[in-house]
Design a protein around this motif. Structure first.
Motif, PDB file in Angstrom:
ATOM      1  N   PHE A 174      35.663  33.021  35.729  1.00 24.49           N
ATOM      2  CA  PHE A 174      34.408  33.269  36.268  1.00 24.49           C
ATOM      3  C   PHE A 174      34.335  34.533  37.473  1.00 24.49           C
ATOM      4  CE2 PHE A 174      31.788  32.892  40.537  1.00 24.49           C
ATOM      5  CZ  PHE A 174      30.434  33.193  39.902  1.00 24.49           C
ATOM      6  N   THR A 175      35.581  34.190  38.144  1.00 31.49           N
ATOM      7  CA  THR A 175      35.817  35.427  39.063  1.00 31.49           C
ATOM      8  C   THR A 175      36.000  36.753  38.338  1.00 31.49           C
ATOM      9  OG1 THR A 175      36.857  34.044  40.640  1.00 31.49           O
ATOM     10  CG2 THR A 175      37.450  36.312  40.823  1.00 31.49           C
ATOM     11  N   LEU A 176      36.703  36.684  37.089  1.00 30.81           N
ATOM     12  CA  LEU A 176      36.887  38.080  36.338  1.00 30.81           C
ATOM     13  C   LEU A 176      35.799  38.618  35.851  1.00 30.81           C
ATOM     14  CD1 LEU A 176      40.337  37.170  34.660  1.00 30.81           C
ATOM     15  CD2 LEU A 176      40.186  38.659  36.760  1.00 30.81           C
ATOM     16  N   ALA A 177      35.075  37.598  35.461  1.00 26.67           N
ATOM     17  CA  ALA A 177      33.552  38.214  34.910  1.00 26.67           C
ATOM     18  C   ALA A 177      32.483  38.825  35.915  1.00 26.67           C
ATOM     19  CB  ALA A 177      33.117  36.809  34.292  1.00 26.67           C
ATOM     20  N   TRP A 219      38.229  42.354  46.895  1.00 26.85           N
ATOM     21  CA  TRP A 219      38.567  41.057  47.557  1.00 26.85           C
ATOM     22  C   TRP A 219      38.500  39.986  46.508  1.00 26.85           C
ATOM     23  CZ3 TRP A 219      34.862  37.006  48.464  1.00 26.85           C
ATOM     24  CH2 TRP A 219      35.432  35.912  49.171  1.00 26.85           C
ATOM     25  N   CYS A 220      37.495  39.887  45.787  1.00 26.44           N
ATOM     26  CA  CYS A 220      37.440  38.672  44.828  1.00 26.44           C
ATOM     27  C   CYS A 220      38.636  38.889  43.984  1.00 26.44           C
ATOM     28  CB  CYS A 220      36.451  38.971  43.749  1.00 26.44           C
ATOM     29  SG  CYS A 220      34.714  38.602  44.693  1.00 26.44           S
ATOM     30  N   PHE A 221      39.411  39.920  43.454  1.00 24.95           N
ATOM     31  CA  PHE A 221      40.625  39.682  42.625  1.00 24.95           C
ATOM     32  C   PHE A 221      41.745  39.702  43.581  1.00 24.95           C
ATOM     33  CE2 PHE A 221      44.334  41.846  40.953  1.00 24.95           C
ATOM     34  CZ  PHE A 221      44.157  41.277  39.673  1.00 24.95           C
ATOM     35  N   CYS A 222      41.762  40.345  44.787  1.00 26.28           N
ATOM     36  CA  CYS A 222      43.079  40.172  45.406  1.00 26.28           C
ATOM     37  C   CYS A 222      43.151  38.531  46.251  1.00 26.28           C
ATOM     38  CB  CYS A 222      42.996  41.001  46.589  1.00 26.28           C
ATOM     39  SG  CYS A 222      43.546  42.618  46.010  1.00 26.28           S
ATOM     40  N   ASP A 223      42.042  37.953  46.386  1.00 23.28           N
ATOM     41  CA  ASP A 223      42.135  36.621  46.739  1.00 23.28           C
ATOM     42  C   ASP A 223      42.077  35.511  45.701  1.00 23.28           C
ATOM     43  OD1 ASP A 223      41.409  35.055  49.415  1.00 23.28           O
ATOM     44  OD2 ASP A 223      39.636  34.435  48.188  1.00 23.28           O
ATOM     45  N   SER A 224      42.142  35.858  44.816  1.00 26.33           N
ATOM     46  CA  SER A 224      42.220  35.051  43.552  1.00 26.33           C
ATOM     47  C   SER A 224      43.835  34.451  43.338  1.00 26.33           C
ATOM     48  CB  SER A 224      41.819  35.516  42.077  1.00 26.33           C
ATOM     49  OG  SER A 224      42.795  36.505  41.855  1.00 26.33           O
ATOM     50  N   GLU A 238      47.910  40.516  49.626  1.00 28.70           N
ATOM     51  CA  GLU A 238      47.193  39.597  50.812  1.00 28.70           C
ATOM     52  C   GLU A 238      46.689  40.625  51.658  1.00 28.70           C
ATOM     53  OE1 GLU A 238      46.844  36.425  50.551  1.00 28.70           O
ATOM     54  OE2 GLU A 238      48.578  36.007  48.973  1.00 28.70           O
ATOM     55  N   GLY A 239      47.339  41.725  52.225  1.00 26.71           N
ATOM     56  CA  GLY A 239      46.683  42.591  53.184  1.00 26.71           C
ATOM     57  C   GLY A 239      45.524  43.278  52.591  1.00 26.71           C
ATOM     58  N   SER A 241      43.569  42.096  50.549  1.00 25.39           N
ATOM     59  CA  SER A 241      42.578  41.265  50.502  1.00 25.39           C
ATOM     60  C   SER A 241      41.915  41.127  51.740  1.00 25.39           C
ATOM     61  CB  SER A 241      43.092  39.955  49.885  1.00 25.39           C
ATOM     62  OG  SER A 241      42.096  38.769  50.033  1.00 25.39           O
ATOM     63  N   PHE A 242      42.540  40.815  52.821  1.00 23.68           N
ATOM     64  CA  PHE A 242      41.977  40.988  54.323  1.00 23.68           C
ATOM     65  C   PHE A 242      41.348  42.082  54.419  1.00 23.68           C
ATOM     66  CE2 PHE A 242      44.432  36.954  54.895  1.00 23.68           C
ATOM     67  CZ  PHE A 242      43.773  36.309  55.741  1.00 23.68           C
ATOM     68  N   TYR A 243      41.705  43.281  54.288  1.00 21.53           N
ATOM     69  CA  TYR A 243      41.026  44.438  54.690  1.00 21.53           C
ATOM     70  C   TYR A 243      39.790  44.757  53.911  1.00 21.53           C
ATOM     71  CZ  TYR A 243      44.398  46.725  57.888  1.00 21.53           C
ATOM     72  OH  TYR A 243      45.005  46.870  58.982  1.00 21.53           O
ATOM     73  N   ALA A 244      39.827  44.389  52.722  1.00 18.89           N
ATOM     74  CA  ALA A 244      38.720  44.432  51.835  1.00 18.89           C
ATOM     75  C   ALA A 244      37.564  43.507  52.324  1.00 18.89           C
ATOM     76  CB  ALA A 244      38.877  44.148  50.436  1.00 18.89           C
ATOM     77  N   PHE A 245      37.877  42.422  52.727  1.00 21.26           N
ATOM     78  CA  PHE A 245      36.988  41.367  53.132  1.00 21.26           C
ATOM     79  C   PHE A 245      36.545  42.099  54.641  1.00 21.26           C
ATOM     80  CE2 PHE A 245      35.838  37.485  55.529  1.00 21.26           C
ATOM     81  CZ  PHE A 245      34.838  37.008  54.486  1.00 21.26           C
ATOM     82  N   MET A 246      37.294  42.480  55.537  1.00 22.02           N
ATOM     83  CA  MET A 246      36.876  42.877  56.871  1.00 22.02           C
ATOM     84  C   MET A 246      36.090  44.138  56.573  1.00 22.02           C
ATOM     85  SD  MET A 246      39.972  42.649  59.457  1.00 22.02           S
ATOM     86  CE  MET A 246      41.414  43.645  58.391  1.00 22.02           C
TER      87      MET A 246
END
Length: 553
Positions: A174-177, A219-224, A238-239, A241-246
């Protein structure tokens, strides 16, 4: 306007229908496979029998899902006889597992380089490759307490490394789609933005949407769990992911700022500044060793919640001011992503579940569909307005009878040519006047005169084509400008004579043109005064007109 509003309403309803179908499909998939669980893959085998633990020197059988108390040292070690090489996979990062084969450690979960919390660990795949396995080999997995008094044994699967990778990909299907959809929409937004910029209709909101979708995709990919598996728990992933989310709140806020008159209000500018400040402050605190990103995550969550609420309030104020249907669609999109984000935060902090990301991703999906539908409606309206404007501009510079450019276009053309001409550039100016048009109108009527004017325009177009600019200055007066390098004179007289002869062949009312010409540069290569240039061509035309009348019987 009523037709346009009805069309917008139909588009909005279609977008909502598509959204409903997509959500139904997603929830069906979630229902079939289980949120946060692992899809049933025939290529992997669940190791659900043969497990045991040691208690007072004796083997006690255990099975996945069974609750086992942690020992005094805060650990539980389980054993399983194995007989073949392969790869085992389990989502046990929550318990900081250590996997060994015959007493030799082959895997140990370690996030010391970039600490995670329990919600993040619950999504991580722990994989260990077993090599040189013999008939008496023993696999052991040690689980460390995460604060709970007992372990609920997670399932363990076995297969080839390729099978394990496919399993992880399927688990993140689902995340990849969603990532693929977001990237496609980002590309579409970029294409629309470039097209609008090329047509001088730049809409910054398409750029905002593009950046927002790219950051959400990252973010969706790096958080998966798949990204963490492929990067072997790299601190870099991980970094990112956090920066994309911020930072994903920044284009989100800019999207609101660039809508209507909201840019004149300070609230969303403060929200945007807050997102930037959050990134800078967290980076500084992490760099000096004062805090980990995971500890500062609540600040980002609070800012995002405040940004969504402020954006919704400002959009509602803008809607009350203008009552535009498009703003209602954006409000609905904001409400959807805001509800999904709030629900995800509640699930994240209060219940510490692993599928909080799926909830937020569903909100982002709905936000994308509604927002892209709205922006597409805006694009259609902009293109329609641009097309109407171009038609109006063309009509204002075009002679409606002949299709030639009019006097306004002639004046603008001459002005532009004089301003942009190069040193050796020359041009020939022709003034043309129809003979006996008044007599034709008096004898045969204005319709016959109009046909004669159209015929003269056709002769000019046929003679000069795209190499010259032809104009109807009004009444029976025409003009042609032939650009060219210094010293070049176009032999147009014979071509014009033949074109007139072809038109007059077999006609009772015949076209007759008196022509005068003048070169822009004089014999010394100096540029003539614009009025002198025109006057010279005009005088030559009247001289020829006089001679033609004298030759008439």
């Amino acid at each position: 306007m009523k037709k346009l509003s009805a069309r917008r309403k139909r588009l909005s309803l279609k977008a909502l229908c598509v959204l409903a179908v997509v959500f139904s499909g997603i929830f069906a998939v979630v229902r079939l496979f289980g949120i946060g669980g692992r899809p049933a893959m025939n290529s992997l085998t669940e190791l659900d029998t043969g497990w045991y633990r040691l208690e007072a020197g004796s083997a006690v059988p255990v099975s996945p899902g069974e609750k086992i108390p942690f020992g005094e040292d805060g650990t539980v070690t389980l054993y399983l006889p194995v007989s073949s090489d392969g790869t085992i996979t389990t989502r046990s990062a929550l318990y900081r597992v250590q996997i060994s084969l015959d007493g030799t450690k082959v895997y140990c979960y370690d996030d010391s380089a970039f600490p995670c919390n329990d919600q993040m660990r619950s999504k991580i795949h722990c994989d260990a490759t077993l090599r040189d396995v013999n008939s008496g080999s023993i696999l052991s997995i040690t689980y460390y307490s995460n604060g709970a008094p007992e372990l609920e044994m997670p399932p363990v699967y076995f297969g080839t490394s390729g099978d394990v990778l496919l399993d992880h990909i399927a688990a993140e299907g689902f995340t990849l789609a969603l990532i693929a959809l977001m990237l496609l929409c980002a590309i579409a937004s970029m294409g629309v933005s470039v097209y609008l910029a090329m047509n001088h209709m730049l809409d910054k909101r398409f750029l905002d949407v593009m950046v927002f979708l790219i950051l959400c995709s990252v973010w969706c990919f790096c958080d998966s769990g798949l990204a963490r598996y492929m990067s072997r728990m790299s601190a870099g992933v991980e970094g990112i992911s956090f920066y994309a989310f911020m930072t994903l709140g920044i284009p989100f806020a800019r999207l609101v700022v660039n809508t209507g008159s909201i840019k004149k209000r300070i609230s969303m500018h403060l929200v945007t500044a807050g997102f930037f400040a959050n990134v800078v402050v967290q980076t500084v605190l992490w760099a000096v060793g004062g805090a980990e990103f995971i500890e500062m995550l609540p600040a980002t969550h609070v800012l995002l919640a405040a940004g969504v609420i402020t954006g919704a309030v400002e959009m509602h104020r803008e809607y009350l001011r203008s009552r535009e249907r498009q703003l209602a669609i954006i409000l609905l999109a904001f409400g959807l992503v805001g509800f999904a984000g709030t629900l995800a935060l509640v699930l994240y902090w209060m219940f510490e579940i692993s599928y909080y990301g799926v909830i937020f991703e569903l909100g982002i999906l709905g936000f994308i569909l509604l927002l892209m539908g709205y922006l597409c409606v805006e694009l259609v309206d902009s293109l329609r307005y641009k097309a109407e404007l171009r038609i109006y501009e063309r009509l204002s510079r075009e002679d409606s009878m002949t299709g030639l450019q009019n006097r306004r276009s002639f004046d603008e053309y001459i002005q532009a040519m004089m301003e942009s001409r190069q040193e050796d550039a020359d041009a020939e100016l022709l003034f043309l006047d129809m003979n006996d048009l008044k007599e034709v109108n008096d004898q045969y009527g204005h319709k016959a005169g109009d046909e004669l004017i159209i015929g003269a325009a056709q002769c000019l177009t046929e003679t000069f084509g795209p190499e010259a600019a032809c104009f109807r200055l009004g009444g029976d007066e025409f003009c042609v400008v032939i650009p060219g390098p210094r010293g070049q004179k176009t032999d147009w007289r014979e071509s014009l004579r033949k074109a007139v002869e072809r038109y007059n062949q077999g006609r009772r009312i015949r076209v007759s043109l008196a022509v005068g010409s003048s070169m822009l540069l004089d014999e010394n290569g100096q540029v003539k005064n614009l009025s002198d240039w025109k006057q010279e061509a005009d005088l030559q035309m009247y001289e020829e007109k006089k001679k033609m009348k004298q030759r008439m019987p």
